[in-house]
Design a protein around this motif. Structure first.
Motif, PDB file in Angstrom:
ATOM      1  N   LEU A   1     -17.046  16.147 -26.460  1.00 14.46           N
ATOM      2  CA  LEU A   1     -18.240  15.470 -25.960  1.00 14.46           C
ATOM      3  C   LEU A   1     -19.491  15.951 -26.702  1.00 14.46           C
ATOM      4  O   LEU A   1     -20.361  15.143 -27.052  1.00 14.46           O
ATOM      5  CB  LEU A   1     -18.386  15.707 -24.453  1.00 14.46           C
ATOM      6  CG  LEU A   1     -17.379  14.954 -23.568  1.00 14.46           C
ATOM      7  CD1 LEU A   1     -17.392  15.503 -22.149  1.00 14.46           C
ATOM      8  CD2 LEU A   1     -17.677  13.464 -23.558  1.00 14.46           C
ATOM      9  N   CYS A   2     -19.575  17.240 -26.959  1.00 12.66           N
ATOM     10  CA  CYS A   2     -20.720  17.765 -27.724  1.00 12.66           C
ATOM     11  C   CYS A   2     -20.697  17.234 -29.156  1.00 12.66           C
ATOM     12  O   CYS A   2     -21.741  16.831 -29.700  1.00 12.66           O
ATOM     13  CB  CYS A   2     -20.685  19.296 -27.728  1.00 12.66           C
ATOM     14  SG  CYS A   2     -21.077  20.058 -26.145  1.00 12.66           S
ATOM     15  N   TRP A   3     -19.518  17.223 -29.763  1.00 10.29           N
ATOM     16  CA  TRP A   3     -19.392  16.760 -31.140  1.00 10.29           C
ATOM     17  C   TRP A   3     -19.775  15.284 -31.267  1.00 10.29           C
ATOM     18  O   TRP A   3     -20.516  14.897 -32.167  1.00 10.29           O
ATOM     19  CB  TRP A   3     -17.961  16.976 -31.622  1.00 10.29           C
ATOM     20  CG  TRP A   3     -17.683  16.429 -32.983  1.00 10.29           C
ATOM     21  CD1 TRP A   3     -18.020  16.985 -34.184  1.00 10.29           C
ATOM     22  CD2 TRP A   3     -17.004  15.196 -33.288  1.00 10.29           C
ATOM     23  NE1 TRP A   3     -17.587  16.179 -35.222  1.00 10.29           N
ATOM     24  CE2 TRP A   3     -16.967  15.083 -34.706  1.00 10.29           C
ATOM     25  CE3 TRP A   3     -16.417  14.198 -32.516  1.00 10.29           C
ATOM     26  CZ2 TRP A   3     -16.367  14.003 -35.339  1.00 10.29           C
ATOM     27  CZ3 TRP A   3     -15.833  13.123 -33.150  1.00 10.29           C
ATOM     28  CH2 TRP A   3     -15.803  13.029 -34.547  1.00 10.29           C
ATOM     29  N   MET A   4     -19.300  14.465 -30.344  1.00 13.35           N
ATOM     30  CA  MET A   4     -19.620  13.044 -30.411  1.00 13.35           C
ATOM     31  C   MET A   4     -21.089  12.791 -30.119  1.00 13.35           C
ATOM     32  O   MET A   4     -21.702  11.881 -30.688  1.00 13.35           O
ATOM     33  CB  MET A   4     -18.730  12.254 -29.443  1.00 13.35           C
ATOM     34  CG  MET A   4     -18.958  10.751 -29.473  1.00 13.35           C
ATOM     35  SD  MET A   4     -18.975  10.003 -31.136  1.00 13.35           S
ATOM     36  CE  MET A   4     -17.302  10.332 -31.689  1.00 13.35           C
ATOM     37  N   SER A   5     -21.692  13.586 -29.255  1.00 11.86           N
ATOM     38  CA  SER A   5     -23.128  13.433 -28.999  1.00 11.86           C
ATOM     39  C   SER A   5     -23.932  13.723 -30.252  1.00 11.86           C
ATOM     40  O   SER A   5     -24.936  13.055 -30.525  1.00 11.86           O
ATOM     41  CB  SER A   5     -23.553  14.356 -27.846  1.00 11.86           C
ATOM     42  OG  SER A   5     -22.882  14.004 -26.646  1.00 11.86           O
ATOM     43  N   ARG A   6     -23.503  14.715 -31.024  1.00  8.04           N
ATOM     44  CA  ARG A   6     -24.170  14.982 -32.306  1.00  8.04           C
ATOM     45  C   ARG A   6     -23.883  13.854 -33.303  1.00  8.04           C
ATOM     46  O   ARG A   6     -24.784  13.410 -34.024  1.00  8.04           O
ATOM     47  CB  ARG A   6     -23.701  16.315 -32.889  1.00  8.04           C
ATOM     48  CG  ARG A   6     -24.097  17.542 -32.085  1.00  8.04           C
ATOM     49  CD  ARG A   6     -23.860  18.813 -32.879  1.00  8.04           C
ATOM     50  NE  ARG A   6     -22.477  18.970 -33.301  1.00  8.04           N
ATOM     51  CZ  ARG A   6     -21.537  19.566 -32.594  1.00  8.04           C
ATOM     52  NH1 ARG A   6     -21.829  20.076 -31.386  1.00  8.04           N
ATOM     53  NH2 ARG A   6     -20.294  19.684 -33.045  1.00  8.04           N
ATOM     54  N   TYR A   7     -22.644  13.403 -33.343  1.00 10.81           N
ATOM     55  CA  TYR A   7     -22.238  12.372 -34.305  1.00 10.81           C
ATOM     56  C   TYR A   7     -23.036  11.088 -34.120  1.00 10.81           C
ATOM     57  O   TYR A   7     -23.342  10.382 -35.090  1.00 10.81           O
ATOM     58  CB  TYR A   7     -20.739  12.110 -34.119  1.00 10.81           C
ATOM     59  CG  TYR A   7     -20.128  11.143 -35.107  1.00 10.81           C
ATOM     60  CD1 TYR A   7     -19.799  11.544 -36.388  1.00 10.81           C
ATOM     61  CD2 TYR A   7     -19.878   9.825 -34.735  1.00 10.81           C
ATOM     62  CE1 TYR A   7     -19.234  10.661 -37.296  1.00 10.81           C
ATOM     63  CE2 TYR A   7     -19.316   8.934 -35.634  1.00 10.81           C
ATOM     64  CZ  TYR A   7     -18.992   9.350 -36.909  1.00 10.81           C
ATOM     65  OH  TYR A   7     -18.434   8.471 -37.807  1.00 10.81           O
TER      66      TYR A   7
END
Length: 451
Positions: A184-190
């Motif tokens: 979830l953190c990675w996709m929010s950055r992506y």
């Protein structure tokens, strides 16, 4: 191309798609990135202005926020697949995850159907937004329902309680919670959404906007799940032109942009759009409908009552053109009582479309669909289905090309075309929740869950 940097080995090992016949599989993070990328292009190219405006109007960052939001929601829609209930399904992938340290409770096999990945993702997103970003649970739920309902049915309180009562299905111990949070953190950055979450926390999503967001996520997921467009296998997954090649092959038509016809009186407009004898004048009801469409303060219901033969269909199509220009709508759905009346109307609509101008000259063919189940028996529809997609469109009547788009003609997708002729029941059923419990799964008697 998805950036794997920042994702640990555990998160990259969670699987999202598999082709069991060929033994290929797709990591969950890759499918999420594909879905987010497709959602961005849907926003840029395919969604009509009316939909984009309805979503963006609520957000403090306007259209930029709208695009980020649809990318983010599409990019996290399958977060519920990072759970024992989902990962259990494919033995060799499950064993690889177990060897890495993922744990599966012994009760998972018997009750895993109590935790479909949509509702599981709903709960996972609510937990993450409340614990990591300080959202209230009710506010988080207004966004999480898009994740929970991305297969067409929003989760009920009972659906969510089934999972809460069996936390081992979601995975609350070991690697599972950390991996979900990492994704979830990675996709929010992506998707450039991390810095927008505090602002979105203050935005209450009304139900109509929740429905529109869910629809965009569903379409993005359908496209990204097509393994002919987004193939499995390491070399294909990480190809730098993966998105561009898929989008070019899909070749979705862009929405119609109506031309302002306020400068035309009723006689001039009807003469241009319909087959009328030289010197013929519109019926009074037709002129009245056109005037009413032009004077309506906001979009709404425009009901026309007149005897047979007074030209109600032509009046309605003229009103479509006026209202679409004012609201940014990208097409229309004509709902008839039966398939037979739909076939007759399809021919009339094609004639109208061939004369209908588009503000975006050179955009390609205008897409149309006959939505009932026997459409291929209609000669005109069959001809358009088998034809190509011309690459030019006229500025005004007389040169517009019409085609049936192959992907949009697929099951459940015809009503996504810009101009659709169908039956009233199709429109009504689209808004009805399907009946549950029609068939009992093999795990149902063991678990008490019926999916």
């Amino acid at each position: 191309m998805a950036d794997q940097h920042g994702l640990g080995e555990s998160a990259r090992l969670v699987w999202g798609k598999t082709n069991r016949d060929r033994g290929f599989w797709l990591p969950l993070y890759r499918h999420l990135a594909d879905s987010a990328d497709v959602a961005g292009l849907l926003w840029d190219v395919w969604l009509p202005a009316s939909v984009r405006q309805r979503i963006a109007a609520l957000l403090p960052g306007g259209a930029d926020d709208g695009r980020r939001l649809v990318r983010w929601l599409a990019g996290i829609h399958d977060i519920g697949k990072a759970s024992p209930a989902f990962a259990w399904q494919v033995p060799y992938l499950r064993r690889a995850m177990q060897d890495h340290g993922f744990t599966f409770d012994r009760q998972v096999e018997a009750s895993r159907l109590c935790a479909p990945h949509g509702p599981a993702g709903h709960l996972a997103l609510v937990d993450w937004l409340t614990a990591e970003h300080g959202w209230a649970r009710e506010q988080a739920g207004a966004y999480a329902v898009v994740v929970g309902g991305h297969h067409g049915v929003p989760p009920t309180d009972t659906d969510l309680d089934e999972i809460r009562q069996r936390p081992y299905l979601l995975g609350v111990d070991g690697l599972w919670p950390g991996v979900r949070n990492e994704l979830l953190c990675w996709m929010s950055r992506y998707t450039d959404a991390t810095d927008r979450l505090p602002a979105w926390r203050e935005v209450a999503l009304p139900q109509p906007v929740q429905v529109l967001l869910t629809a965009v996520v569903i379409v993005a997921d359908w496209i990204a799940s097509n393994d002919e467009l987004f193939p499995y296998g390491y070399r294909q997954e990480e190809a730098p032109d993966r998105l561009a090649r898929a989008w070019e092959e899909l070749d979705l038509p862009i929405p119609w942009q109506a031309v302002d016809v306020d400068g035309l009186d009723a006689a001039a407009l009807f003469a241009r759009r319909f087959e009328m004898p030289a010197g013929a004048q519109p019926y009074p009801v037709q002129a009245a409908v056109l005037e009413q469409a032009r004077s309506m303060p906001v979009p709404g219901l425009l009901i026309v009552e007149a005897p047979m033969g007074e030209g109600k269909t032509e009046a309605a199509l003229a009103a479509v053109e006026v209202l679409a220009c004012r609201t940014g709508a990208g097409g229309c759905f004509l709902a008839l009582p039966t398939r037979a009346t739909g076939d007759a109307m399809f021919s009339r609509v094609l004639t109208w479309l061939s004369r209908l101008p588009d503000a975006d000259v050179g955009r390609g063919a205008r897409d149309a669909a006959l939505a009932h189940g026997k459409a291929m028996l209609n000669d005109e529809y069959s001809r358009l289905y088998r034809g190509g997609l011309p690459s030019a469109i006229a500025e005004d009547e007389g040169g517009t090309e019409i085609a049936v788009h192959g992907w949009l003609a697929g099951r459940k997708r015809k009503m996504l075309s810009s101009f659709v002729v169908g039956t009233v029941d199709q429109l009504l059923f689209a808004a009805l929740q399907p009946a549950r419990g029609a068939a009992t799964s093999r795990a149902g008697p063991q678990s008490g869950c019926d999916r």
